[in-house]
Design an enzyme around this catalytic site. Sequence first.
Site, PDB file in Angstrom:
ATOM      1  N   LYS A   1      14.317 -26.176  -1.819  1.00  0.00           N
ATOM      2  CA  LYS A   1      15.659 -25.830  -2.316  1.00  0.00           C
ATOM      3  C   LYS A   1      16.595 -25.922  -1.129  1.00  0.00           C
ATOM      4  O   LYS A   1      16.428 -25.220  -0.133  1.00  0.00           O
ATOM      5  CB  LYS A   1      15.664 -24.404  -2.877  1.00  0.00           C
ATOM      6  CG  LYS A   1      17.056 -23.949  -3.314  1.00  0.00           C
ATOM      7  CD  LYS A   1      17.067 -22.522  -3.841  1.00  0.00           C
ATOM      8  CE  LYS A   1      18.473 -21.953  -3.753  1.00  0.00           C
ATOM      9  NZ  LYS A   1      18.498 -20.487  -3.839  1.00  0.00           N
TER      10      LYS A   1
ATOM     11  N   ALA B   1      22.195 -17.858  -8.308  1.00  0.00           N
ATOM     12  CA  ALA B   1      23.110 -16.983  -7.551  1.00  0.00           C
ATOM     13  C   ALA B   1      24.141 -16.312  -8.442  1.00  0.00           C
ATOM     14  O   ALA B   1      24.790 -16.945  -9.260  1.00  0.00           O
ATOM     15  CB  ALA B   1      23.832 -17.721  -6.424  1.00  0.00           C
ATOM     16  N   GLY B   2      24.284 -15.033  -8.235  1.00  0.00           N
ATOM     17  CA  GLY B   2      25.343 -14.265  -8.879  1.00  0.00           C
ATOM     18  C   GLY B   2      24.951 -13.589 -10.181  1.00  0.00           C
ATOM     19  O   GLY B   2      25.621 -12.659 -10.621  1.00  0.00           O
TER      20      GLY B   2
ATOM     21  N   ASN C   1      17.357 -13.310  -7.838  1.00  0.00           N
ATOM     22  CA  ASN C   1      16.726 -12.586  -6.734  1.00  0.00           C
ATOM     23  C   ASN C   1      17.312 -11.177  -6.610  1.00  0.00           C
ATOM     24  O   ASN C   1      16.670 -10.199  -6.964  1.00  0.00           O
ATOM     25  CB  ASN C   1      16.875 -13.367  -5.421  1.00  0.00           C
ATOM     26  CG  ASN C   1      16.128 -12.727  -4.271  1.00  0.00           C
ATOM     27  OD1 ASN C   1      15.569 -11.636  -4.381  1.00  0.00           O
ATOM     28  ND2 ASN C   1      16.096 -13.393  -3.134  1.00  0.00           N
ATOM     29  N   THR C   2      18.549 -11.093  -6.146  1.00  0.00           N
ATOM     30  CA  THR C   2      19.155  -9.780  -5.877  1.00  0.00           C
ATOM     31  C   THR C   2      19.052  -8.810  -7.052  1.00  0.00           C
ATOM     32  O   THR C   2      18.715  -7.639  -6.879  1.00  0.00           O
ATOM     33  CB  THR C   2      20.643  -9.959  -5.509  1.00  0.00           C
ATOM     34  OG1 THR C   2      20.725 -10.813  -4.371  1.00  0.00           O
ATOM     35  CG2 THR C   2      21.300  -8.632  -5.201  1.00  0.00           C
TER      36      THR C   2
ATOM     37  N   GLY D   1      24.199 -12.783  -4.331  1.00  0.00           N
ATOM     38  CA  GLY D   1      23.972 -11.364  -4.103  1.00  0.00           C
ATOM     39  C   GLY D   1      25.028 -10.442  -4.672  1.00  0.00           C
ATOM     40  O   GLY D   1      24.969  -9.230  -4.484  1.00  0.00           O
TER      41      GLY D   1
END
Lengths: 255, 255, 255, 255
Positions: free
Chosen positions: D96, D183-184, D205-206, D157
């Site tokens: 990635k 993301a986000g 992830n976050t 994040g």
Amino acid sequence: MDKLIIGGKELKNRLFIGSGKFADESLIGDIVAQTGVEVVTVALRRVNLNGGKENILNYIPKDCVLLPNTSGARNAEEAVRIARLARAAGCGNWVKIEVISDNKYLLPDNNETIKATRILAEEGFVVLPYMHPDLYAAKELERAGAAAIMPLGAPIGTNRGLKTKEIVRILIEECELPVIVDAGIGKPSEAAEAMELGAAAVLVNTAIATAGNPAMMANAFSQAVQAGRQAFLAQPGETTEFARASSPLTGFLRS
Amino acid sequence: MDKLIIGGKELKNRLFIGSGKFADESLIGDIVAQTGVEVVTVALRRVNLNGGKENILNYIPKDCVLLPNTSGARNAEEAVRIARLARAAGCGNWVKIEVISDNKYLLPDNNETIKATRILAEEGFVVLPYMHPDLYAAKELERAGAAAIMPLGAPIGTNRGLKTKEIVRILIEECELPVIVDAGIGKPSEAAEAMELGAAAVLVNTAIATAGNPAMMANAFSQAVQAGRQAFLAQPGETTEFARASSPLTGFLRS
Amino acid sequence: MDKLIIGGKELKNRLFIGSGKFADESLIGDIVAQTGVEVVTVALRRVNLNGGKENILNYIPKDCVLLPNTSGARNAEEAVRIARLARAAGCGNWVKIEVISDNKYLLPDNNETIKATRILAEEGFVVLPYMHPDLYAAKELERAGAAAIMPLGAPIGTNRGLKTKEIVRILIEECELPVIVDAGIGKPSEAAEAMELGAAAVLVNTAIATAGNPAMMANAFSQAVQAGRQAFLAQPGETTEFARASSPLTGFLRS
Amino acid sequence: MDKLIIGGKELKNRLFIGSGKFADESLIGDIVAQTGVEVVTVALRRVNLNGGKENILNYIPKDCVLLPNTSGARNAEEAVRIARLARAAGCGNWVKIEVISDNKYLLPDNNETIKATRILAEEGFVVLPYMHPDLYAAKELERAGAAAIMPLGAPIGTNRGLKTKEIVRILIEECELPVIVDAGIGKPSEAAEAMELGAAAVLVNTAIATAGNPAMMANAFSQAVQAGRQAFLAQPGETTEFARASSPLTGFLRS
């Protein structure tokens, strides 16, 4: 005083308008007169370069800044040619770069736009590039000599509003250049929203030209843009989760 | 001409303001002078009924419609008592009914509000009830003799915006009475949005009083309300999914 | 264990479904079998009370909780009559009260709903009232003996989503009873959103029945409801304005 | 059957996860076991290339596709170096690409990402570039040999959700490659929303790592992603403005 200076020119009115799609182009003059709009963009391909009688330029008041745009250009080279033609034809040295090779959403090509910006800024043009909102492209346009950047709110002509708010907000925060939201703004409230974020100006065409009453709608946008600008300067209070009474709650009736 | 008539009075300005939470209440007069605001609401419990020197009423220009509100009332009876006190004290016969027994979100109690409206309308008051947006309550308030209805956009003082849009839109469509959005509006763009939907007016307090520069923010709201009203009257064009070029795409460069 | 108990019955599945609008009603059984849905609502007026062959009840699995609803009722009295008819016809003692006299948006009448709830709870029904989201009405329904409250997300059948989020959030926070979002939910993401707020369950009909593949859509809703519930229990992290790297940024390449 | 094939590998699970920010990295194995997640991304700079005892790789189950990412790279060259190091270290040939030189919002640099993609695809890597949503960049990544594109929903994040929906929707429509929103995304409902638009997968992830209960939150995301995918395939019914009764309104009580 709250001034917007672009290309050395001081502008008082932060609504820019487009001249396309009007059923009756003679409205443009009325709109400019009523609203005090100072910048009008026109597609060079709609200009009769032979100076014939029928000419969109006849409808644009002389005291406006004419902002020829390169709509129809599919790459930097074409945009550069159109810009030079415009200047040679007496349209002045401002240019809005539009480079588009996507026929469905008419999204701008940032890399070709950057190339054209670099060349034209070098040649002394006041370059206002229409762009896809992207921080790196915005920074590159700054380095290329743009006079402002014009990120889209939504695809051209859709009246969908400030759909790119998340990124436009970042551009405003991170860029030195004025950020002018261009394309997609459909209602005055959306123009005000862009200005409240800190945009320097808003360009509107479709939402005015296709309203039932274009002149009244132009007034509405002009006021909304001013309202949004003033709100930005007046520093809004914070948003809270719980209610706060407008007046103390200890009831006088209970005493 | 686009007129708003409430209680027989013709109003030109569709921004109503509240007088609570100002750090400096002398600003209220300046705001009214600058914006042409014609209706100012004040909590009767903040009025010094003994006519002493310190009095919020001193800060409200005489040519405004004074709109005493019953904030602090927890049921219809208390609201009715406050309204009568206000009239007896010379505050005129307009009244904004607020009946609230929820201390966290300060949401209005529609049924008690309807009761108070019925009694006070009967007694000749011009009654403007603050309400939770609900179609049946709105219809009942119409039958009870309200002069307008005032649904909330979000809980009082939160600056959260027009969060009840889905229902306010229906109230505007289905009710005969003017719909005045009251509470929660935090930014001029949100006031414009309410007006674009067809609201008759917007009442703002917290967002003006708690701005860094309240007078400038009041101007911003006043313009935004006008912008939204004009946009409503000017009949916005439709929103589309795909882009529509502002000018025809057949490129002149290619010929 | 995360249990939902309504009317003394412990439910494992937090998706409730409606039985209207299916092109093929035999799908209902398949959907229940696949998803484990435990509560199915049916309009009593669609039930053949003479026990004839053609009967919507034949399509509802016997191990489901049957939730007859009073759709068609225009006031409390009619709702009460329908509920009693349902129980007499062997449909059990659960009832979803719908009292509607608005033909355009089919919004529920909270006051008539409260009256019917009071009467039927008294008579031993497990009462689930469909309601307009309003804090006072919710509290009154609690006092009237409701087993849960069912605020709408948007007008019935519109698939518009959780448009009443601002108020539903408050109901969840302030009410003791389970809050079941009913009406307007059009997509699984919207059902998940309601559950993430803390809703106890979601009722879906139109979005499933009118999907191209209703059985697959029912599965999607069932999973989304579980996802939203788990997310609520798992305590989401906070939302931030600025980015936070997923891993520390001190680059190993630079050393 | 509904298959997602990337780099020749058939994936059943459309939730990809990141391995950063976990307070307890041993949770990663539990999450993979419970959810059936098949792709886990890890920042190569967190990998102990000397094969020491403390190694993030020890926490990633062997049967997962390891997706090393180039986080920390500030240009194409650095990203290429990291990718090669990863492959040399036995991390496989998926990569990635993250190229970021903006420290505040950590937004990806599309042009450098395109360069790195071209080089690494040429060298036989299965390249998944993290990108700023932009149609021209997406098309260029297709031409450069990317195996999928990974536009952001909001800055890394932030848990802000699918803020770039307007453009991601267009990428999905116009691109041949799978679109993986990365993301986000902060809540399962937002992951479902991306999938309902037609995204091929979502990387989180976050929102998982920082939840109170990460394993439960991972389950929630896994289900939401499946729900959204099924909803997309099941063809949602349309959204309407007015209500539509779930059952015919001609009341049986009135007869």
